[in-house]
Write an enzyme that holds these catalytic residues in place. Structure first.
Site, PDB file in Angstrom:
ATOM      1  N   HIS A 165      -7.429  13.960 -11.335  1.00 55.01           N
ATOM      2  CA  HIS A 165      -7.463  12.439 -11.120  1.00 55.01           C
ATOM      3  C   HIS A 165      -6.306  11.932 -11.324  1.00 55.01           C
ATOM      4  O   HIS A 165      -6.042  10.582 -11.611  1.00 55.01           O
ATOM      5  CB  HIS A 165      -8.444  11.918 -12.332  1.00 55.01           C
ATOM      6  CG  HIS A 165      -9.651  12.569 -12.493  1.00 55.01           C
ATOM      7  ND1 HIS A 165     -11.055  12.341 -12.061  1.00 55.01           N
ATOM      8  CD2 HIS A 165     -10.022  13.819 -13.195  1.00 55.01           C
ATOM      9  CE1 HIS A 165     -11.952  13.096 -12.488  1.00 55.01           C
ATOM     10  NE2 HIS A 165     -11.344  13.974 -12.960  1.00 55.01           N
ATOM     11  N   LYS A 190      17.519   1.378  -0.546  1.00 54.23           N
ATOM     12  CA  LYS A 190      16.387   2.198  -0.172  1.00 54.23           C
ATOM     13  C   LYS A 190      16.825   3.510   0.766  1.00 54.23           C
ATOM     14  O   LYS A 190      17.682   4.045   1.376  1.00 54.23           O
ATOM     15  CB  LYS A 190      15.688   1.495   0.970  1.00 54.23           C
ATOM     16  CG  LYS A 190      14.911   0.338   0.303  1.00 54.23           C
ATOM     17  CD  LYS A 190      13.713   0.591  -0.774  1.00 54.23           C
ATOM     18  CE  LYS A 190      12.541   1.685  -0.164  1.00 54.23           C
ATOM     19  NZ  LYS A 190      11.652   0.526   0.273  1.00 54.23           N
ATOM     20  N   GLU A 225       5.803  10.377   5.171  1.00 56.91           N
ATOM     21  CA  GLU A 225       4.999   9.470   5.701  1.00 56.91           C
ATOM     22  C   GLU A 225       4.471   9.664   6.941  1.00 56.91           C
ATOM     23  O   GLU A 225       3.398   9.322   7.334  1.00 56.91           O
ATOM     24  CB  GLU A 225       5.759   8.225   5.577  1.00 56.91           C
ATOM     25  CG  GLU A 225       5.914   7.760   4.076  1.00 56.91           C
ATOM     26  CD  GLU A 225       6.808   6.589   4.010  1.00 56.91           C
ATOM     27  OE1 GLU A 225       6.249   5.382   3.870  1.00 56.91           O
ATOM     28  OE2 GLU A 225       8.077   6.602   4.419  1.00 56.91           O
ATOM     29  N   SER A 255      16.783   1.278   4.951  1.00 60.61           N
ATOM     30  CA  SER A 255      16.172   0.169   5.036  1.00 60.61           C
ATOM     31  C   SER A 255      16.991  -0.756   5.674  1.00 60.61           C
ATOM     32  O   SER A 255      18.145  -0.785   5.455  1.00 60.61           O
ATOM     33  CB  SER A 255      15.640  -0.576   4.069  1.00 60.61           C
ATOM     34  OG  SER A 255      15.133  -1.770   4.228  1.00 60.61           O
TER      35      SER A 255
END
Ligand code: ARG
Length: 471
Positions: A156, A283, A290, A277
């Site tokens: 979980h 970043k 992804e 970024s």
């Protein structure tokens, strides 16, 4: 342009129809298989006395010339010639004259395209099997390199019990081993030779399908001509294999993305595998993970698309089936790219064992072991669970962890606790104690790594056998 099938028609094809029905923009990548299939077919026609040896020789020379032209970039594919089969056949006749027209004896584009895609997929199965095996090797290496690292195991997404990081990597290893098994199934069903089915019913010529199968290194021949030209199961199975594989990579991606966040800091990705970024200078984004997660969607889509294309089709060939190729090719490209980039990304990750251990030191991942301790002292598990549950609540209220408790505090929850309790619930003990087969103990993980190496060896031999059976 005059069509190879033009005889029956009094009018030219509408230009829009030509464009709509043509597949050359994507099936041109089958040129090698198409030519190899035609050469085998021509040899068979001569061997069976259907065309002369001389004609076959001229045809084969012509086909080899076309192959050289295509590979040298000296071949213009024509939309008006619809597909790869007619582009090549038309060029053949231009090169060698009317004898080129004999090649299509006892053959149809329906069995021809089926042959090409079977051969193409067999080759790509070997390439993908190789890349998959290499990713498996990378997972095994990552497990071995970090064999002492302990991390929180989750259910979980809540911390549950401590596990070895290597055990977590091996979970993906064994998952992808099943994918390799599914790929072997795809091979089996792709290794069946459809040529000789003709348009749908077989042919009036005395052909030898097994000769062609042998020439092209197929293990079997389709038993039914209608099935041979209508079957797309091998593609569907490949798309299912790919979907499940991508789903697995997507799950791993999700973990890599979480673990590399500032909230977790469990791993650090190599700079070479991240991007920045354009606005936020600080970043470092896990784009590769992804994108693999994102590309999973298109692969699922291709599976769904082909299932849908096939579901309502009467036997045998229908033009709908031309829709099988773009999704298949895109899936092959996506899976190959994802597998290779993933292996190199994995090899570049730095694992932050200290952070993982510190996380575990602040939580209750050893609570099950505390309950197991009481069970070993004779308390029924349900009661032990209750005792530890209360201890955890007490710790939360007083801002402690279980190992902060004094023996007196322990004894307040149960008289069964003795001074060996603290040793019984250290993180290292918790991991080492899970020594059941397939468990997370260092001993079991070593055994699993050993099994992993044997599996990789088997895969190596398997791929070698396949490699001998592709064109
Ligand atoms: N381009 C076609 C395809 O990809 C080849 C088979 C065409 N057969 C036909 N009868 N029109 O499916």
């Amino acid at each position: 342009m005059t069509k190879l099938w033009g005889g029956r028609f009094a009018k030219n094809t509408d230009i829009m129809v030509e464009e709509f029905t043509s597949s050359i923009s994507f099936d041109n990548r089958l040129y090698k298989e198409d030519i190899a299939g035609s050469i085998a077919h021509a040899k068979m026609l001569a061997k069976c006395g259907i065309i002369s040896d001389e004609d076959t020789k001229i045809i084969i020379d012509g086909l080899n010339g076309i192959l050289a032209d295509i590979e040298a970039g000296n071949f213009t594919f024509e939309i008006a010639l619809e597909d790869i089969h007619m582009n090549i056949e038309k060029r053949l006749t231009e090169r060698i004259g009317p004898v080129g027209g004999k090649l299509h004896t006892a053959r149809s584009r329906n069995d021809q395209v089926a042959l090409d895609t079977h051969m193409y997929l067999k080759r790509e199965i070997v390439n993908i099997g190789q890349l998959l095996s290499d990713l498996l090797a990378a997972l095994l290496e990552t497990a071995e390199k970090n064999r002492d690292v302990i991390m929180p195991g989750y259910t979980h997404l809540q911390r549950a019990q401590p596990i070895l990081f290597a055990h977590h990597m091996l979970a993906y290893f064994f998952m992808l081993v099943r994918d390799f098994g599914r790929l072997k199934g795809v091979w089996e069903r792709s290794d069946i030779m459809p040529l000789g089915a003709g348009a749908l019913a077989g042919t009036t010529f005395p052909i030898d399908r097994h000769f062609v199968a042998n020439e092209l290194k197929f293990g079997a021949v389709y038993d039914n001509s209608l099935d041979a030209v209508s079957d797309r199961d091998y593609m569907l199975e490949f798309l299912s294999f790919s979907s499940i594989l991508m789903m697995h990579l997507s799950r791993l991606s999700e973990e890599i993305i979480l673990w590399s966040s500032a909230e977790f800091q469990f791993i650090e990705l190599d700079d070479a595998h991240c991007t920045g970024s354009s606005i936020m200078p600080q970043k470092k984004n896990p784009d590769v993970a992804e994108l693999v997660r994102g590309k999973t969607g298109r692969v699922f889509g291709h599976l769904m698309a082909l299932l849908t294309v096939a579901k309502g089709l009467p036997l045998a060939y229908n033009k709908d089936l031309q829709e099988d190729k773009e999704g298949l090719f895109d899936t092959i490209d996506t899976v190959k790219f994802s597998l290779s980039i993933y292996a190199s990304m994995l090899r570049g990750i730095k694992v932050n064992g200290t952070k993982m251990l510190n996380t575990l030191r602040q939580d209750f991942s050893n609570a099950t072991d505390m309950a197991d301790y009481l069970v070993k002292k004779g308390l029924p598990f349900r009661q032990a669970h209750e005792v530890v549950g209360k201890s955890v609540r007490y710790c939360i209220e007083t801002g402690k962890t279980l190992t902060d408790l004094s023996l007196d505090e322990f004894k307040e929850f149960s008289p069964l606790f003795a001074d060996d309790i603290l040793d019984a619930i250290t993180i290292e003990t918790c991991v080492a104690a899970r020594n059941s087969y397939g468990g997370t103990s260092p001993e079991q993980v070593e055994l699993a790594i050993g099994r992993g190496h044997s599996i990789l060896k088997e895969q190596y031999y398997q791929l070698d056998t396949y490699r001998k059976n592709i064109i």
